[in-house]
Design a protein around this motif. Structure first.
Motif, PDB file in Angstrom:
ATOM      1  N   HIS A 156      36.864  31.350  42.650  1.00  0.00           N
ATOM      2  CA  HIS A 156      36.502  32.771  42.657  1.00  0.00           C
ATOM      3  C   HIS A 156      35.123  33.004  42.048  1.00  0.00           C
ATOM      4  CE1 HIS A 156      40.646  33.834  43.704  1.00  0.00           C
ATOM      5  NE2 HIS A 156      41.031  32.992  42.772  1.00  0.00           N
ATOM      6  N   HIS A 157      34.108  32.982  42.874  1.00  0.00           N
ATOM      7  CA  HIS A 157      32.753  33.279  42.384  1.00  0.00           C
ATOM      8  C   HIS A 157      31.880  33.641  43.578  1.00  0.00           C
ATOM      9  CE1 HIS A 157      32.385  29.071  43.722  1.00  0.00           C
ATOM     10  NE2 HIS A 157      31.181  29.464  44.087  1.00  0.00           N
ATOM     11  N   ASP A 158      30.697  34.176  43.300  1.00  0.00           N
ATOM     12  CA  ASP A 158      29.675  34.267  44.332  1.00  0.00           C
ATOM     13  C   ASP A 158      28.361  33.875  43.676  1.00  0.00           C
ATOM     14  OD1 ASP A 158      28.856  36.455  42.874  1.00  0.00           O
ATOM     15  OD2 ASP A 158      29.456  37.952  44.360  1.00  0.00           O
TER      16      ASP A 158
ATOM     17  N   GLY B 246      46.197  33.609  40.034  1.00  0.00           N
ATOM     18  CA  GLY B 246      45.295  33.918  41.145  1.00  0.00           C
ATOM     19  C   GLY B 246      44.831  32.682  41.883  1.00  0.00           C
TER      20      GLY B 246
ATOM     21  N   PRO C  65      36.517  42.123  36.465  1.00  0.00           N
ATOM     22  CA  PRO C  65      37.075  42.494  37.777  1.00  0.00           C
ATOM     23  C   PRO C  65      36.620  43.880  38.243  1.00  0.00           C
ATOM     24  CG  PRO C  65      38.778  41.549  36.390  1.00  0.00           C
ATOM     25  CD  PRO C  65      37.576  41.713  35.525  1.00  0.00           C
TER      26      PRO C  65
ATOM     27  N   LYS D 235      34.188  35.785  39.534  1.00  0.00           N
ATOM     28  CA  LYS D 235      35.028  36.907  39.974  1.00  0.00           C
ATOM     29  C   LYS D 235      36.434  36.614  39.482  1.00  0.00           C
ATOM     30  CE  LYS D 235      32.804  37.720  44.438  1.00  0.00           C
ATOM     31  NZ  LYS D 235      33.097  37.753  45.882  1.00  0.00           N
ATOM     32  N   TRP D 236      36.692  36.873  38.207  1.00  0.00           N
ATOM     33  CA  TRP D 236      38.003  36.496  37.655  1.00  0.00           C
ATOM     34  C   TRP D 236      39.146  37.225  38.351  1.00  0.00           C
ATOM     35  CZ3 TRP D 236      38.384  32.365  34.884  1.00  0.00           C
ATOM     36  CH2 TRP D 236      37.375  31.991  34.005  1.00  0.00           C
ATOM     37  N   PRO D 237      40.214  36.505  38.670  1.00  0.00           N
ATOM     38  CA  PRO D 237      41.444  37.195  39.063  1.00  0.00           C
ATOM     39  C   PRO D 237      41.874  38.051  37.863  1.00  0.00           C
ATOM     40  CG  PRO D 237      41.600  34.828  39.496  1.00  0.00           C
ATOM     41  CD  PRO D 237      40.349  35.039  38.708  1.00  0.00           C
TER      42      PRO D 237
ATOM     43  N   ARG E   3      34.632  43.821  41.697  1.00  0.00           N
ATOM     44  CA  ARG E   3      33.870  42.558  41.673  1.00  0.00           C
ATOM     45  C   ARG E   3      34.302  41.618  42.796  1.00  0.00           C
ATOM     46  NH1 ARG E   3      30.595  39.453  42.187  1.00  0.00           N
ATOM     47  NH2 ARG E   3      29.790  37.880  40.761  1.00  0.00           N
ATOM     48  N   GLU E   4      35.591  41.610  43.118  1.00  0.00           N
ATOM     49  CA  GLU E   4      36.094  40.710  44.148  1.00  0.00           C
ATOM     50  C   GLU E   4      35.322  40.878  45.466  1.00  0.00           C
ATOM     51  OE1 GLU E   4      38.220  38.254  44.018  1.00  0.00           O
ATOM     52  OE2 GLU E   4      38.139  37.893  46.189  1.00  0.00           O
ATOM     53  N   THR E   5      35.096  42.148  45.857  1.00  0.00           N
ATOM     54  CA  THR E   5      34.454  42.411  47.152  1.00  0.00           C
ATOM     55  C   THR E   5      33.042  42.969  46.989  1.00  0.00           C
ATOM     56  OG1 THR E   5      35.409  44.621  47.072  1.00  0.00           O
ATOM     57  CG2 THR E   5      36.643  42.959  48.307  1.00  0.00           C
TER      58      THR E   5
END
Ligand code: ATP
Ligand code: MG
Length: 578
Positions: free
Chosen positions: A468-470, A189, A537, A475-477, A556-558
């Motif tokens: 990948h975080h916020d 990812g 995820p 936010k793990w792939p 989790r990604e969005t």
């Protein structure tokens, strides 16, 4: 896995010594615990992530035809003496003695060991080419361990070594590894950029680093790249063409003038009312232990790795004021930094003074230069008359954004990168000194043509968090997440909610999905927070709406929340995971 049983303790605060996001989040979410400086425990969540990355690496390396082995972590000094690195490798090499006083080191890399294995086994050209790799902990006593797993002292690396009979065969294997690396990082990812780089202590000629591009402090490398062509290089290796600048100082005659209290190029150019580009700057460095004077145009900066390589050294730093004073005294001068010049500097203790000029100074005319006298400068100098051009002229210059691309001439841009992988063409750097040879088709002995290929497994995991975080967490792939999905019943007291949550959990487990059921008797807010922080995820929340047959599906990604039936949620997870 039931959350009540999962070996994890999330923290309320970020650890105080954490500077970058990945360190902060991995510590706070219970993935890692520091044991001592630069040395971390990988707790169960972290270990799951690391194993996933390792398995992606294994899969792609095996597909590329490489074979896995495992070499010892402790290495004997004798092999390092054969390669010449026992003396050359600096303080990063962790040296120790056994009870008999035999000297050993903790492996920072394994060229010596693999070469000794190869020379015992690979005796004929018929056995070549071969590529061998391992995945293992490495130890480097880094000067500044920091940023958690990004720059540890102990860290996990995949290191591969290839043995070939010709440069063409090595080129082919290099490309093969390039392709494998591209596939590995993509599967993890991560978007990476392959950039040209310096070969450092490992040595060799051609090398590329795989960089995760980031605009944060975690990116320790400056990468110069061109949008119009494929040029990309680490700052320690980047070259450029310069826009036109003033290179003639315009002085009618050479003379020494007073320049009281001007200590910087900026002050000097203001005082003399000249362009910084007509000043020849002289900087004093200590490379290993020897003094080196670098000459460069006043408006440019020395790239220290380039200078170190020009001397063939392994360690470089700018000289201290005291060292400059000693250097001046020993050579019969009396000057402080800001007034240094190359003339008349010969000796420093047992060392000869080396003087190296950057290419930019060769074209200067009627320029300004220090003459090793405080508060004085020579103006209107020219090479060959007032000042001698050093015999060694090299590219020592740090490239700047806006310089022109060496390939296509368009302006270069700069960004920061985290080096997650590195591939090198070693040639015969190890095989020759270690007498690692095979018999060619004519029965003649030949040294192997070698390559080596590293991936920082633990650094890759941390780089994935950087990418990948916020603000709420990781936010793990999906391919490297410790678990795929977190199932959260809002109230563990509610029988229906618990029953449905359990059913979803069982069904997902049966389908091979890695699921966690948050069975803790905690407030929903606490559970959601932990879920976001840990970075599953997907989350399936079973709350009041279950009476209408609906659960909440969170990506989790969005952070998108979708209402659906439990069956749909199960289906969605299974589809994504497969
Ligand atoms: P750096 O320039 O960041 O110190 P390096 O170029 O010395 O690294 P290599 O010898 O190329 O490192 O090692 C191969 C890979 O191992 C690197 O690309 C990186 O991903 C990883 N690595 C190297 N040093 C560390 C470290 N101190 N902590 C974690 N990973 C590391
Ligand atoms: Mg490297």
């Amino acid at each position: 896995m039931k959350m009540s049983k999962l070996f994890v303790q999330t923290l309320r605060e970020f650890p105080s010594d954490a500077e970058v996001i990945s360190h902060k989040m991995l510590a706070r979410a219970g993935y890692i615990r520091k044991l001592t400086s630069g040395v971390y425990n990988y707790l169960p969540l972290m270990w799951r992530v690391l194993k996933k990355i390792e398995n992606i690496v294994r899969d792609e390396m095996d597909k590329a035809g490489a074979q896995e082995l495992l070499m010892p972590f402790v290495q004997p000094k004798e092999l390092w003496e054969e390669s010449g690195r026992w003396g050359a490798y600096g303080a990063e090499l962790m040296r120790l003695q056994d009870r008999h006083g035999r000297e050993m080191c903790l492996g920072p890399t394994h060229e010596e060991i693999i070469t000794s294995i190869a020379r015992d086994v690979l005796k004929s050209y018929k056995q070549l080419p071969v590529n061998l790799y391992q995945i293992q902990s490495k130890f480097r006593d880094e000067r500044r361990p920091r940023f958690g797993l990004l720059r540890g002292r102990e860290f996990i690396m995949k290191d591969a070594y290839s043995f070939s009979t010709s440069q063409e065969e090595l080129d082919k294997e290099y490309q093969n590894m390039w392709n494998a690396y591209t596939a590995i990082f993509k599967r993890c990812g991560l978007e990476t950029k392959a950039v040209q780089s310096d070969s450092g202590a490992i040595g060799g000629n051609v090398s590329h680093e795989f960089m995760v591009i980031t605009d944060t402090d975690a990116g320790e490398n400056d990468v110069f790249y061109c949008d119009d062509c494929d040029y990309a290089a680490n700052s320690n290796h980047a070259v450029s063409n310069l826009p036109k600048s003033i290179i003639d100082g315009g002085y009618k005659e050479a003379k020494i003038i007073d320049t009281p209290n001007v200590h910087s190029i900026e002050e000097l150019s203001q005082f003399l009312n000249c362009a910084p580009s007509v000043i020849c700057k002289a900087l004093v460095y200590i490379v290993d232990k020897a003094p080196v004077i670098a000459l460069i145009r006043g408006d440019k900066t020395v790239e220290e790795t380039k200078l170190m390589n020009a001397v063939g050294g392994l360690d470089i730093r700018i000289a201290t004021a005291a060292e400059i004073e000693e250097l001046m005294n020993e050579n019969g001068f009396n000057a402080i930094a800001g007034f240094i010049g190359p003339q008349g500097l010969k000796k420093y203790g047992e060392y000869d003074v080396k003087i190296i000029a950057d290419k930019t100074v060769t074209e200067l005319k009627n320029f300004v230069i220090g003459i090793n006298q405080t508060d004085k400068h020579l103006v209107g100098a020219n090479w060959g008359t007032e000042v001698e051009l050093p015999a060694q002229v090299e590219d020592l210059r740090l490239v700047e954004a806006g310089d022109f691309c060496p390939q296509c001439g368009k302006p270069l841009k700069v960004t920061r990168g985290i080096e997650v992988g590195n591939i090198f063409q070693l040639g015969t750097k190890y095989s020759k000194p270690m007498n690692a040879v095979y018999l060619d088709a004519n029965g003649k002995t030949q040294p192997y043509i070698m390559g080596c290929y590293g991936i920082g497994i633990s650094r890759t995991a941390a780089a994935a968090v950087e990418a990948h975080h916020d603000e709420w967490g990781i936010k793990w792939p999906i391919a490297i997440a410790p678990y795929h999905v977190d199932i959260v019943p809002v109230s563990t007291q509610d029988e229906t909610q618990m029953k449905v949550a359990n059913e979803i959990y069982e069904k997902l487990l049966d389908s091979g999905v890695e699921a966690v059921l948050d069975d803790r008797n905690e407030r929903p807010g606490v559970k959601f927070k932990d879920s976001d922080l840990i970075g599953f995820p997907f989350r399936i929340t079973v709350g009041k709406t279950i009476t209408d047959g609906q659960v909440e599906f969170v990506i989790r990604e969005t952070n998108e929340k979708i209402s659906m039936t439990p069956q749909e949620a199960i289906q969605k997870v299974i589809e994504t995971v497969k």
